[in-house]
Design a protein around this motif. Structure first.
Motif, PDB file in Angstrom:
ATOM      1  N   ILE A  71      -9.745  58.073 -18.985  1.00  0.00           N
ATOM      2  CA  ILE A  71     -10.940  57.218 -19.028  1.00  0.00           C
ATOM      3  C   ILE A  71     -10.695  56.063 -20.004  1.00  0.00           C
ATOM      4  O   ILE A  71     -10.975  54.909 -19.709  1.00  0.00           O
ATOM      5  CB  ILE A  71     -12.192  58.046 -19.431  1.00  0.00           C
ATOM      6  CG1 ILE A  71     -12.516  59.056 -18.328  1.00  0.00           C
ATOM      7  CG2 ILE A  71     -13.389  57.131 -19.696  1.00  0.00           C
ATOM      8  CD1 ILE A  71     -13.556  60.107 -18.698  1.00  0.00           C
ATOM      9  N   LYS A  72     -10.091  56.380 -21.160  1.00  0.00           N
ATOM     10  CA  LYS A  72      -9.801  55.370 -22.170  1.00  0.00           C
ATOM     11  C   LYS A  72      -8.803  54.336 -21.628  1.00  0.00           C
ATOM     12  O   LYS A  72      -8.972  53.137 -21.812  1.00  0.00           O
ATOM     13  CB  LYS A  72      -9.218  56.086 -23.397  1.00  0.00           C
ATOM     14  CG  LYS A  72      -9.149  55.243 -24.643  1.00  0.00           C
ATOM     15  CD  LYS A  72      -8.923  56.152 -25.861  1.00  0.00           C
ATOM     16  CE  LYS A  72      -8.664  55.329 -27.111  1.00  0.00           C
ATOM     17  NZ  LYS A  72      -7.265  54.988 -27.325  1.00  0.00           N
ATOM     18  N   HIS A  73      -7.759  54.811 -20.953  1.00  0.00           N
ATOM     19  CA  HIS A  73      -6.723  53.922 -20.422  1.00  0.00           C
ATOM     20  C   HIS A  73      -7.317  52.958 -19.382  1.00  0.00           C
ATOM     21  O   HIS A  73      -6.971  51.783 -19.352  1.00  0.00           O
ATOM     22  CB  HIS A  73      -5.593  54.751 -19.805  1.00  0.00           C
ATOM     23  CG  HIS A  73      -4.289  54.030 -19.627  1.00  0.00           C
ATOM     24  ND1 HIS A  73      -3.402  53.843 -20.647  1.00  0.00           N
ATOM     25  CD2 HIS A  73      -3.730  53.447 -18.538  1.00  0.00           C
ATOM     26  CE1 HIS A  73      -2.342  53.166 -20.181  1.00  0.00           C
ATOM     27  NE2 HIS A  73      -2.513  52.923 -18.915  1.00  0.00           N
ATOM     28  N   VAL A  74      -8.219  53.475 -18.536  1.00  0.00           N
ATOM     29  CA  VAL A  74      -8.843  52.613 -17.525  1.00  0.00           C
ATOM     30  C   VAL A  74      -9.753  51.587 -18.210  1.00  0.00           C
ATOM     31  O   VAL A  74      -9.711  50.399 -17.888  1.00  0.00           O
ATOM     32  CB  VAL A  74      -9.643  53.449 -16.493  1.00  0.00           C
ATOM     33  CG1 VAL A  74     -10.400  52.534 -15.531  1.00  0.00           C
ATOM     34  CG2 VAL A  74      -8.721  54.377 -15.711  1.00  0.00           C
ATOM     35  N   LYS A  75     -10.526  52.027 -19.183  1.00  0.00           N
ATOM     36  CA  LYS A  75     -11.434  51.112 -19.882  1.00  0.00           C
ATOM     37  C   LYS A  75     -10.672  50.032 -20.641  1.00  0.00           C
ATOM     38  O   LYS A  75     -11.024  48.867 -20.613  1.00  0.00           O
ATOM     39  CB  LYS A  75     -12.306  51.892 -20.890  1.00  0.00           C
ATOM     40  CG  LYS A  75     -13.425  52.705 -20.293  1.00  0.00           C
ATOM     41  CD  LYS A  75     -14.534  51.861 -19.699  1.00  0.00           C
ATOM     42  CE  LYS A  75     -15.433  51.229 -20.757  1.00  0.00           C
ATOM     43  NZ  LYS A  75     -16.683  50.689 -20.159  1.00  0.00           N
ATOM     44  N   GLU A  76      -9.627  50.446 -21.368  1.00  0.00           N
ATOM     45  CA  GLU A  76      -8.926  49.508 -22.253  1.00  0.00           C
ATOM     46  C   GLU A  76      -7.730  48.831 -21.602  1.00  0.00           C
ATOM     47  O   GLU A  76      -7.235  47.828 -22.113  1.00  0.00           O
ATOM     48  CB  GLU A  76      -8.479  50.251 -23.521  1.00  0.00           C
ATOM     49  CG  GLU A  76      -9.669  50.747 -24.334  1.00  0.00           C
ATOM     50  CD  GLU A  76      -9.260  51.599 -25.533  1.00  0.00           C
ATOM     51  OE1 GLU A  76      -8.044  51.779 -25.758  1.00  0.00           O
ATOM     52  OE2 GLU A  76     -10.170  52.071 -26.222  1.00  0.00           O
ATOM     53  N   GLY A  77      -7.244  49.387 -20.496  1.00  0.00           N
ATOM     54  CA  GLY A  77      -6.070  48.843 -19.835  1.00  0.00           C
ATOM     55  C   GLY A  77      -4.810  49.164 -20.609  1.00  0.00           C
ATOM     56  O   GLY A  77      -4.859  49.841 -21.643  1.00  0.00           O
ATOM     57  N   GLY A  78      -3.663  48.691 -20.106  1.00  0.00           N
ATOM     58  CA  GLY A  78      -2.407  48.940 -20.815  1.00  0.00           C
ATOM     59  C   GLY A  78      -1.300  49.234 -19.843  1.00  0.00           C
ATOM     60  O   GLY A  78      -1.523  49.374 -18.636  1.00  0.00           O
ATOM     61  N   ALA A  79      -0.077  49.324 -20.380  1.00  0.00           N
ATOM     62  CA  ALA A  79       1.103  49.538 -19.547  1.00  0.00           C
ATOM     63  C   ALA A  79       1.994  50.593 -20.186  1.00  0.00           C
ATOM     64  O   ALA A  79       1.718  51.073 -21.282  1.00  0.00           O
ATOM     65  CB  ALA A  79       1.888  48.233 -19.404  1.00  0.00           C
ATOM     66  N   GLY A  80       3.058  50.933 -19.486  1.00  0.00           N
ATOM     67  CA  GLY A  80       4.102  51.751 -20.094  1.00  0.00           C
ATOM     68  C   GLY A  80       4.153  53.198 -19.652  1.00  0.00           C
ATOM     69  O   GLY A  80       5.156  53.870 -19.828  1.00  0.00           O
ATOM     70  N   LYS A  81       3.062  53.713 -19.059  1.00  0.00           N
ATOM     71  CA  LYS A  81       3.118  55.109 -18.633  1.00  0.00           C
ATOM     72  C   LYS A  81       3.779  55.244 -17.270  1.00  0.00           C
ATOM     73  O   LYS A  81       4.466  56.210 -16.987  1.00  0.00           O
ATOM     74  CB  LYS A  81       1.706  55.684 -18.555  1.00  0.00           C
ATOM     75  CG  LYS A  81       1.071  55.923 -19.903  1.00  0.00           C
ATOM     76  CD  LYS A  81      -0.256  56.626 -19.698  1.00  0.00           C
ATOM     77  CE  LYS A  81      -0.812  57.153 -20.989  1.00  0.00           C
ATOM     78  NZ  LYS A  81      -2.042  57.928 -20.754  1.00  0.00           N
ATOM     79  N   TRP A  82       3.537  54.241 -16.431  1.00  0.00           N
ATOM     80  CA  TRP A  82       4.031  54.295 -15.049  1.00  0.00           C
ATOM     81  C   TRP A  82       5.031  53.189 -14.775  1.00  0.00           C
ATOM     82  O   TRP A  82       5.500  53.040 -13.653  1.00  0.00           O
ATOM     83  CB  TRP A  82       2.854  54.191 -14.083  1.00  0.00           C
ATOM     84  CG  TRP A  82       1.882  55.303 -14.215  1.00  0.00           C
ATOM     85  CD1 TRP A  82       0.826  55.356 -15.082  1.00  0.00           C
ATOM     86  CD2 TRP A  82       1.868  56.542 -13.500  1.00  0.00           C
ATOM     87  NE1 TRP A  82       0.150  56.539 -14.944  1.00  0.00           N
ATOM     88  CE2 TRP A  82       0.770  57.286 -13.987  1.00  0.00           C
ATOM     89  CE3 TRP A  82       2.673  57.083 -12.493  1.00  0.00           C
ATOM     90  CZ2 TRP A  82       0.462  58.552 -13.503  1.00  0.00           C
ATOM     91  CZ3 TRP A  82       2.356  58.344 -12.015  1.00  0.00           C
ATOM     92  CH2 TRP A  82       1.270  59.071 -12.509  1.00  0.00           C
ATOM     93  N   GLY A  83       5.313  52.375 -15.765  1.00  0.00           N
ATOM     94  CA  GLY A  83       6.209  51.248 -15.570  1.00  0.00           C
ATOM     95  C   GLY A  83       5.709  50.069 -16.392  1.00  0.00           C
ATOM     96  O   GLY A  83       4.764  50.209 -17.159  1.00  0.00           O
ATOM     97  N   PRO A  84       6.347  48.909 -16.215  1.00  0.00           N
ATOM     98  CA  PRO A  84       6.021  47.760 -17.055  1.00  0.00           C
ATOM     99  C   PRO A  84       4.753  47.004 -16.648  1.00  0.00           C
ATOM    100  O   PRO A  84       4.256  46.181 -17.402  1.00  0.00           O
ATOM    101  CB  PRO A  84       7.251  46.858 -16.898  1.00  0.00           C
ATOM    102  CG  PRO A  84       7.833  47.228 -15.576  1.00  0.00           C
ATOM    103  CD  PRO A  84       7.474  48.659 -15.314  1.00  0.00           C
TER     104      PRO A  84
END
Ligand code: HEC
Length: 121
Positions: A71-84
């Motif tokens: 939920i946090k990742h979707v709200k805040e966005g970001g990269a690196g878990k699934w690729g660049p």
């Protein structure tokens, strides 16, 4: 219970399961998630079946922590878990709606968890 009632119940049970799943696909579509995500195919972001596979756990506590992180990742966005490629932040989508979509994502039919997946980016 007579045989007819039993058969009718068995015949309609799958419909009951499909109903809520579609409701949350509609929510994901309304919130723009499906522009980058499909259920069973990687597009810009991971397939929801991959997300379900990588976070699958029989431990309810682990699952609850993953749910909070997702939920946090979707709200805040970001990269690196699934690729660049980064996921943009979604500040305009209510926490409650993100939670509903994440719960639905986690119940998708698990695919294979890709080797490049990193649980902690
Ligand atoms: C512009 C494209 C884009 C949109 C729109 C988008 N995503 Fe993503 N999403 C991504 C990318 C790229 C990743 C991989 C991020 C990474 O590697 O850390 C991702 C990752 C995820 C993950 C896995 C996160 C993790 O921590 O493992 C979930 C769950 C997810 N998205 C759900 C959503 C939901 C729900 C929405 C709609 C509110 C949404 N996404 C909208 C591109 C998008």
């Amino acid at each position: 219970m007579n045989k007819f009632v039993f058969l009718a119940a068995a015949a309609f049970a799958p419909l009951l399961l499909v109903g809520p799943a579609h409701a949350d696909l509609a929510l994901a579509t309304a919130k723009g998630c499906t522009a980058c995500h499909q259920i069973d195919k990687r597009v810009v972001g991971p397939a929801y079946g991959q997300v379900a596979a990588c976070y699958a756990s029989k431990d309810a506590k682990v699952l609850a922590e993953s749910r909070t992180q997702l939920i946090k990742h979707v709200k805040e966005g970001g990269a690196g878990k699934w690729g660049p490629i980064p996921m943009p932040a979604h500040p305009a989508v209510a926490n409650e709606d993100v939670a509903k979509i994440v719960d639905w994502v986690l119940t998708q039919k698990p695919m294979e968890c890709p080797k490049e997946f990193k649980p902690k980016a």
